[in-house]
Motif scaffolding. Structure first.
Motif, PDB file in Angstrom:
ATOM      1  N   GLY A   1       0.812  -1.218   0.000  1.00  6.04           N
ATOM      2  CA  GLY A   1       0.000   0.000   0.000  1.00  6.04           C
ATOM      3  C   GLY A   1       0.840   1.261   0.000  1.00  6.04           C
ATOM      4  O   GLY A   1       0.520   2.235  -0.675  1.00  6.04           O
ATOM      5  N   ARG A   2       1.929   1.229   0.744  1.00  4.05           N
ATOM      6  CA  ARG A   2       2.818   2.388   0.798  1.00  4.05           C
ATOM      7  C   ARG A   2       3.434   2.675  -0.567  1.00  4.05           C
ATOM      8  O   ARG A   2       3.650   3.829  -0.934  1.00  4.05           O
ATOM      9  CB  ARG A   2       3.909   2.140   1.839  1.00  4.05           C
ATOM     10  CG  ARG A   2       4.696   3.373   2.187  1.00  4.05           C
ATOM     11  CD  ARG A   2       5.704   3.114   3.250  1.00  4.05           C
ATOM     12  NE  ARG A   2       6.692   2.176   2.710  1.00  4.05           N
ATOM     13  CZ  ARG A   2       7.543   1.485   3.438  1.00  4.05           C
ATOM     14  NH1 ARG A   2       7.532   1.582   4.736  1.00  4.05           N
ATOM     15  NH2 ARG A   2       8.404   0.675   2.871  1.00  4.05           N
ATOM     16  N   ALA A   3       3.680   1.628  -1.343  1.00  2.00           N
ATOM     17  CA  ALA A   3       4.292   1.782  -2.660  1.00  2.00           C
ATOM     18  C   ALA A   3       3.260   2.007  -3.773  1.00  2.00           C
ATOM     19  O   ALA A   3       3.626   2.401  -4.878  1.00  2.00           O
ATOM     20  CB  ALA A   3       5.120   0.543  -2.978  1.00  2.00           C
ATOM     21  N   LEU A   4       2.004   1.788  -3.463  1.00  2.10           N
ATOM     22  CA  LEU A   4       0.946   1.869  -4.474  1.00  2.10           C
ATOM     23  C   LEU A   4       0.649   3.321  -4.842  1.00  2.10           C
ATOM     24  O   LEU A   4       0.459   4.172  -3.978  1.00  2.10           O
ATOM     25  CB  LEU A   4      -0.318   1.205  -3.912  1.00  2.10           C
ATOM     26  CG  LEU A   4      -1.473   0.921  -4.862  1.00  2.10           C
ATOM     27  CD1 LEU A   4      -1.038  -0.084  -5.933  1.00  2.10           C
ATOM     28  CD2 LEU A   4      -2.643   0.351  -4.076  1.00  2.10           C
ATOM     29  N   ASP A   5       0.631   3.596  -6.117  1.00  2.52           N
ATOM     30  CA  ASP A   5       0.274   4.924  -6.606  1.00  2.52           C
ATOM     31  C   ASP A   5      -1.158   5.244  -6.189  1.00  2.52           C
ATOM     32  O   ASP A   5      -2.045   4.390  -6.291  1.00  2.52           O
ATOM     33  CB  ASP A   5       0.409   4.954  -8.131  1.00  2.52           C
ATOM     34  CG  ASP A   5       0.096   6.307  -8.704  1.00  2.52           C
ATOM     35  OD1 ASP A   5      -1.088   6.533  -9.054  1.00  2.52           O
ATOM     36  OD2 ASP A   5       1.002   7.144  -8.795  1.00  2.52           O
ATOM     37  N   SER A   6      -1.389   6.463  -5.729  1.00  4.57           N
ATOM     38  CA  SER A   6      -2.715   6.821  -5.226  1.00  4.57           C
ATOM     39  C   SER A   6      -3.798   6.752  -6.312  1.00  4.57           C
ATOM     40  O   SER A   6      -4.951   6.446  -6.011  1.00  4.57           O
ATOM     41  CB  SER A   6      -2.699   8.205  -4.572  1.00  4.57           C
ATOM     42  OG  SER A   6      -2.256   9.180  -5.478  1.00  4.57           O
ATOM     43  N   MET A   7      -3.432   6.994  -7.558  1.00  3.98           N
ATOM     44  CA  MET A   7      -4.424   6.889  -8.629  1.00  3.98           C
ATOM     45  C   MET A   7      -4.841   5.429  -8.846  1.00  3.98           C
ATOM     46  O   MET A   7      -6.000   5.148  -9.138  1.00  3.98           O
ATOM     47  CB  MET A   7      -3.890   7.499  -9.929  1.00  3.98           C
ATOM     48  CG  MET A   7      -3.685   9.008  -9.840  1.00  3.98           C
ATOM     49  SD  MET A   7      -5.158   9.912  -9.296  1.00  3.98           S
ATOM     50  CE  MET A   7      -6.252   9.616 -10.644  1.00  3.98           C
ATOM     51  N   VAL A   8      -3.896   4.525  -8.676  1.00  7.62           N
ATOM     52  CA  VAL A   8      -4.226   3.100  -8.758  1.00  7.62           C
ATOM     53  C   VAL A   8      -5.128   2.727  -7.582  1.00  7.62           C
ATOM     54  O   VAL A   8      -6.092   1.978  -7.733  1.00  7.62           O
ATOM     55  CB  VAL A   8      -2.941   2.234  -8.783  1.00  7.62           C
ATOM     56  CG1 VAL A   8      -3.280   0.749  -8.695  1.00  7.62           C
ATOM     57  CG2 VAL A   8      -2.120   2.527 -10.034  1.00  7.62           C
ATOM     58  N   ALA A   9      -4.827   3.279  -6.407  1.00  8.74           N
ATOM     59  CA  ALA A   9      -5.653   3.018  -5.220  1.00  8.74           C
ATOM     60  C   ALA A   9      -7.086   3.502  -5.440  1.00  8.74           C
ATOM     61  O   ALA A   9      -8.043   2.823  -5.063  1.00  8.74           O
ATOM     62  CB  ALA A   9      -5.038   3.690  -3.991  1.00  8.74           C
ATOM     63  N   VAL A  10      -7.243   4.666  -6.050  1.00  9.42           N
ATOM     64  CA  VAL A  10      -8.580   5.180  -6.354  1.00  9.42           C
ATOM     65  C   VAL A  10      -9.285   4.249  -7.343  1.00  9.42           C
ATOM     66  O   VAL A  10     -10.474   3.950  -7.188  1.00  9.42           O
ATOM     67  CB  VAL A  10      -8.508   6.630  -6.895  1.00  9.42           C
ATOM     68  CG1 VAL A  10      -9.839   7.065  -7.496  1.00  9.42           C
ATOM     69  CG2 VAL A  10      -8.081   7.594  -5.793  1.00  9.42           C
TER      70      VAL A  10
END
Length: 118
Positions: free
Chosen positions: A53-62
């Motif tokens: 999660g820390r490495a995950l791009d926020s746009m991918v998270a959205v």
């Protein structure tokens, strides 16, 4: 441990979004960290999922959040508000980020549809 049915990918997205919210106002308040840690325990987020999660791009998270169930989306929005409220300083940047996430994922429509239920 709370079970909303989040899989590990969704939990990683949750971590990413919560970290974005903590950093939105460029001030990491210790109370936000306590709330974040509490959420990680409540949802059974392990070290591996946290690192992802820390490495995950926020746009991918959205994008991952967009594909969550309505219940999961609302739960995620509620967790984001817990972080916003943690420092007792509702910064405009935090509110803006929250609104962008809600609009991008359809949570705003869900919240408006539930309007009088709570």
């Amino acid at each position: 441990m709370i079970d909303i049915g989040f899989n590990e990918t969704q939990k990683a997205a949750l971590v990413s979004l919560l970290i974005e919210m903590i950093n939105a106002d460029h001030v990491v308040d210790p109370n936000e960290c306590v709330v974040f840690d509490t959420i990680c325990v409540e949802y059974g987020i392990c070290d591996e999922t946290f690192k992802l999660g820390r490495a995950l791009d926020s746009m991918v998270a959205v994008d991952i959040m967009k594909r969550m169930s309505d219940v999961q989306k609302i739960a995620t929005a509620q967790l984001l508000t817990r972080v916003i409220d943690a420092d007792t300083n509702d910064d405009d940047k935090e509110i803006q980020l929250f609104n962008v996430i809600c609009k991008a994922t359809g949570v705003d429509v869900l919240i408006n549809a539930r309007g009088g239920e709570e």
